[in-house]
Design a protein around this motif. Structure first.
Motif, PDB file in Angstrom:
ATOM      1  N   GLY A 195       2.223  85.715   1.168  1.00 42.27           N
ATOM      2  CA  GLY A 195       2.077  84.468   0.436  1.00 42.27           C
ATOM      3  C   GLY A 195       3.096  84.343  -0.677  1.00 42.27           C
ATOM      4  N   ILE A 196       3.342  85.446  -1.367  1.00 44.15           N
ATOM      5  CA  ILE A 196       4.345  85.446  -2.438  1.00 44.15           C
ATOM      6  C   ILE A 196       5.732  85.225  -1.865  1.00 44.15           C
ATOM      7  CG2 ILE A 196       5.452  86.934  -4.152  1.00 44.15           C
ATOM      8  CD1 ILE A 196       2.600  88.163  -4.562  1.00 44.15           C
ATOM      9  N   ALA A 197       6.032  85.855  -0.733  1.00 41.33           N
ATOM     10  CA  ALA A 197       7.337  85.664  -0.092  1.00 41.33           C
ATOM     11  C   ALA A 197       7.580  84.192   0.206  1.00 41.33           C
ATOM     12  CB  ALA A 197       7.417  86.492   1.196  1.00 41.33           C
ATOM     13  N   LEU A 198       6.556  83.504   0.694  1.00 41.06           N
ATOM     14  CA  LEU A 198       6.710  82.082   1.016  1.00 41.06           C
ATOM     15  C   LEU A 198       6.820  81.245  -0.254  1.00 41.06           C
ATOM     16  CD1 LEU A 198       4.200  81.995   3.970  1.00 41.06           C
ATOM     17  CD2 LEU A 198       6.601  81.324   4.125  1.00 41.06           C
ATOM     18  N   LEU A 199       5.931  81.458  -1.204  1.00 39.74           N
ATOM     19  CA  LEU A 199       5.931  80.620  -2.405  1.00 39.74           C
ATOM     20  C   LEU A 199       7.185  80.839  -3.251  1.00 39.74           C
ATOM     21  CD1 LEU A 199       2.165  81.043  -3.281  1.00 39.74           C
ATOM     22  CD2 LEU A 199       3.276  78.900  -2.618  1.00 39.74           C
ATOM     23  N   ALA A 200       7.611  82.093  -3.386  1.00 42.78           N
ATOM     24  CA  ALA A 200       8.823  82.364  -4.175  1.00 42.78           C
ATOM     25  C   ALA A 200      10.079  82.041  -3.378  1.00 42.78           C
ATOM     26  CB  ALA A 200       8.836  83.831  -4.608  1.00 42.78           C
ATOM     27  N   GLY A 201      10.074  82.398  -2.088  1.00 43.61           N
ATOM     28  CA  GLY A 201      11.264  82.191  -1.265  1.00 43.61           C
ATOM     29  C   GLY A 201      11.574  80.732  -1.021  1.00 43.61           C
ATOM     30  N   LEU A 202      10.539  79.900  -0.876  1.00 50.11           N
ATOM     31  CA  LEU A 202      10.764  78.466  -0.695  1.00 50.11           C
ATOM     32  C   LEU A 202      11.288  77.823  -1.974  1.00 50.11           C
ATOM     33  CD1 LEU A 202       7.600  77.604   1.419  1.00 50.11           C
ATOM     34  CD2 LEU A 202       9.970  77.449   2.180  1.00 50.11           C
ATOM     35  N   LYS A 203      10.948  78.429  -3.105  1.00 50.70           N
ATOM     36  CA  LYS A 203      11.369  77.893  -4.407  1.00 50.70           C
ATOM     37  C   LYS A 203      12.808  78.275  -4.737  1.00 50.70           C
ATOM     38  CE  LYS A 203       9.978  78.223  -9.298  1.00 50.70           C
ATOM     39  NZ  LYS A 203       8.985  78.829 -10.231  1.00 50.70           N
ATOM     40  N   ASP A 204      13.256  79.429  -4.269  1.00 50.73           N
ATOM     41  CA  ASP A 204      14.543  79.986  -4.685  1.00 50.73           C
ATOM     42  C   ASP A 204      15.613  79.739  -3.627  1.00 50.73           C
ATOM     43  OD1 ASP A 204      16.723  81.606  -5.487  1.00 50.73           O
ATOM     44  OD2 ASP A 204      15.373  82.998  -6.497  1.00 50.73           O
ATOM     45  N   PRO A 205      16.620  78.920  -3.922  1.00 49.98           N
ATOM     46  CA  PRO A 205      17.650  78.613  -2.915  1.00 49.98           C
ATOM     47  C   PRO A 205      18.503  79.808  -2.539  1.00 49.98           C
ATOM     48  CG  PRO A 205      18.265  77.727  -5.064  1.00 49.98           C
ATOM     49  CD  PRO A 205      16.857  78.212  -5.194  1.00 49.98           C
ATOM     50  N   ARG A 206      18.447  80.877  -3.317  1.00 50.65           N
ATOM     51  CA  ARG A 206      19.234  82.063  -2.989  1.00 50.65           C
ATOM     52  C   ARG A 206      18.618  82.872  -1.846  1.00 50.65           C
ATOM     53  NH1 ARG A 206      19.159  84.422  -8.972  1.00 50.65           N
ATOM     54  NH2 ARG A 206      16.972  83.874  -8.572  1.00 50.65           N
ATOM     55  N   VAL A 207      17.349  82.601  -1.533  1.00 46.40           N
ATOM     56  CA  VAL A 207      16.667  83.293  -0.434  1.00 46.40           C
ATOM     57  C   VAL A 207      16.900  82.503   0.845  1.00 46.40           C
ATOM     58  CG1 VAL A 207      14.444  84.091   0.453  1.00 46.40           C
ATOM     59  CG2 VAL A 207      14.943  84.226  -2.005  1.00 46.40           C
ATOM     60  N   LYS A 208      17.560  83.141   1.806  1.00 47.50           N
ATOM     61  CA  LYS A 208      17.998  82.420   3.003  1.00 47.50           C
ATOM     62  C   LYS A 208      16.964  82.417   4.121  1.00 47.50           C
ATOM     63  CE  LYS A 208      22.043  81.826   5.957  1.00 47.50           C
ATOM     64  NZ  LYS A 208      23.423  82.290   6.249  1.00 47.50           N
ATOM     65  N   SER A 209      16.146  83.477   4.218  1.00 46.23           N
ATOM     66  CA  SER A 209      15.197  83.597   5.314  1.00 46.23           C
ATOM     67  C   SER A 209      13.961  84.330   4.821  1.00 46.23           C
ATOM     68  CB  SER A 209      15.836  84.354   6.490  1.00 46.23           C
ATOM     69  OG  SER A 209      15.009  84.347   7.640  1.00 46.23           O
ATOM     70  N   ILE A 210      12.794  84.012   5.434  1.00 45.55           N
ATOM     71  CA  ILE A 210      11.514  84.562   4.986  1.00 45.55           C
ATOM     72  C   ILE A 210      10.703  85.031   6.185  1.00 45.55           C
ATOM     73  CG2 ILE A 210       9.363  84.089   3.746  1.00 45.55           C
ATOM     74  CD1 ILE A 210      10.862  81.720   2.400  1.00 45.55           C
ATOM     75  N   VAL A 211      10.074  86.197   6.044  1.00 46.65           N
ATOM     76  CA  VAL A 211       9.098  86.674   7.016  1.00 46.65           C
ATOM     77  C   VAL A 211       7.789  86.929   6.294  1.00 46.65           C
ATOM     78  CG1 VAL A 211       8.431  88.553   8.568  1.00 46.65           C
ATOM     79  CG2 VAL A 211      10.783  87.698   8.588  1.00 46.65           C
ATOM     80  N   GLY A 212       6.692  86.389   6.822  1.00 42.43           N
ATOM     81  CA  GLY A 212       5.362  86.642   6.290  1.00 42.43           C
ATOM     82  C   GLY A 212       4.485  87.274   7.351  1.00 42.43           C
ATOM     83  N   VAL A 213       3.889  88.427   7.030  1.00 42.98           N
ATOM     84  CA  VAL A 213       3.026  89.151   7.967  1.00 42.98           C
ATOM     85  C   VAL A 213       1.599  89.122   7.432  1.00 42.98           C
ATOM     86  CG1 VAL A 213       2.581  91.376   9.088  1.00 42.98           C
ATOM     87  CG2 VAL A 213       4.941  90.646   8.657  1.00 42.98           C
ATOM     88  N   SER A 214       0.683  88.526   8.198  1.00 45.01           N
ATOM     89  CA  SER A 214      -0.717  88.363   7.778  1.00 45.01           C
ATOM     90  C   SER A 214      -0.794  87.632   6.444  1.00 45.01           C
ATOM     91  CB  SER A 214      -1.438  89.713   7.693  1.00 45.01           C
ATOM     92  OG  SER A 214      -2.834  89.505   7.553  1.00 45.01           O
TER      93      SER A 214
END
Length: 300
Positions: free
Chosen positions: A162-181
């Motif tokens: 959940g943090i990966a998605l919420l922070a990664g969607l907010k930060d343009p420097r993050v290019k790709s996201i994987v969320g497990v469970s």
């Protein structure tokens, strides 16, 4: 940590919902061979792979972690691992596999967790993930860890997903996201099951002495900002590359995004830690990052 399906080993376990593995609806156009999963490598003479202890500042507090640095001069694509609540599954096997596949991999503990200074909180953890990206894009770190700042990714498990998605969607420097469970507080802490989830989560937090966390404040802070944690809405507004792998059916709303070329949602028949699927999980994640971040990196 598992909301709705397990806060402790003995409670909520009967609510786990599993399904058969969902068939792939995406093709990985640049699938690599799997030598990195089974073969050791000869280290580069001048730029060998290694491990570097890290101290990362977040709002004045020191977080502790380390980097698995990839072999070769680089610069290397870099994946930040985000652990769950409290972080018993640390995914170091994935870190080693990603490193052998040519990726730097960063592991750290959020503020207030496992010896890191400060207070543990959900919003704090989101801010901590962004602080790690700040650290990775600092000129000194770029040189030391040989970071390719145009190829930074998040990979999180459970609350960390959940943090990966919420922070990664907010930060343009993050290019790709994987969320497990994926843990999504917006859906789990309101509606018919919210009261039971809140009680179970509070009871679980009371057992976690490795966290500097007051359970009532942790939950009150989430509830006060719940609208900010609507992952479904935030995904709908973004075109960022996202892979979601669940072992439960609490996030089936993700399926409506599957027609997107750079989004994939799958449900695997396994447990919360993907215990019997670790090799398959490594392959899935490496293939995803290969496809969405880079042309094939040279496996080491």
């Amino acid at each position: 940590m598992k909301i709705l399906y397990s806060f402790t080993l003995l409670s909520f376990v009967s609510l786990i919902l599993l399904s058969s593995c969902k068939s792939d609806n995406k093709t990985n156009s640049k699938k690599r061979n799997t030598d990195y999963l089974q073969n050791d490598f000869k280290p580069d003479e001048f730029y060998p792979a290694g491990q570097v202890e890290l101290q990362i500042k977040s709002d004045g507090s020191t977080m502790y972690g380390f980097a698995y640095t990839a072999d070769g001069k680089g610069p290397h694509p870099t994946v930040v691992l985000l652990h769950g609540l409290p972080g018993n599954e640390r995914s170091h096997d994935l870190a080693q596999n990603l490193r052998r596949a040519g990726y730097n991999t960063i592991y750290f503990n959020y503020r207030g967790a496992w010896g890191s200074k400060g207070t543990f909180g959900f919003q704090n953890a989101i801010d901590d993930a962004i602080a790690v990206v700040d650290y990775l894009t600092d000129s000194a770190t770029i040189e030391t860890l040989r970071v390719d700042t145009s190829k930074i990714a998040f990979a999180g498990h459970s609350m960390g997903a959940g943090i990966a998605l919420l922070a990664g969607l907010k930060d343009p420097r993050v290019k790709s996201i994987v969320g497990v469970s994926v843990f999504n507080p917006y859906t789990l802490l309101q509606g018919g099951g919210a009261e039971g989830n809140l009680i179970g989560l509070k009871e679980y937090l009371l057992t976690l002495d490795m966290l500097n966390c007051e359970p009532n404040k942790f939950l009150d802070d989430i509830l006060a900002k719940l609208d900010l944690y609507d992952i479904e809405t935030q995904v709908s507004k973004s075109n960022k590359a996202i892979l979601v792998l669940d072992e439960h059916q609490n996030n089936t709303y993700f399926s409506k995004f599957n027609p997107r070329k750079n989004f994939d949602y799958k449900i695997w028949n396994t447990d919360h830690a993907f215990t019997n699927k670790r090799i398959a999980l490594a392959k899935e994640i490496v293939n995803w990052f290969d496809d969405t971040m880079i042309d094939k990196p040279k496996a080491k």
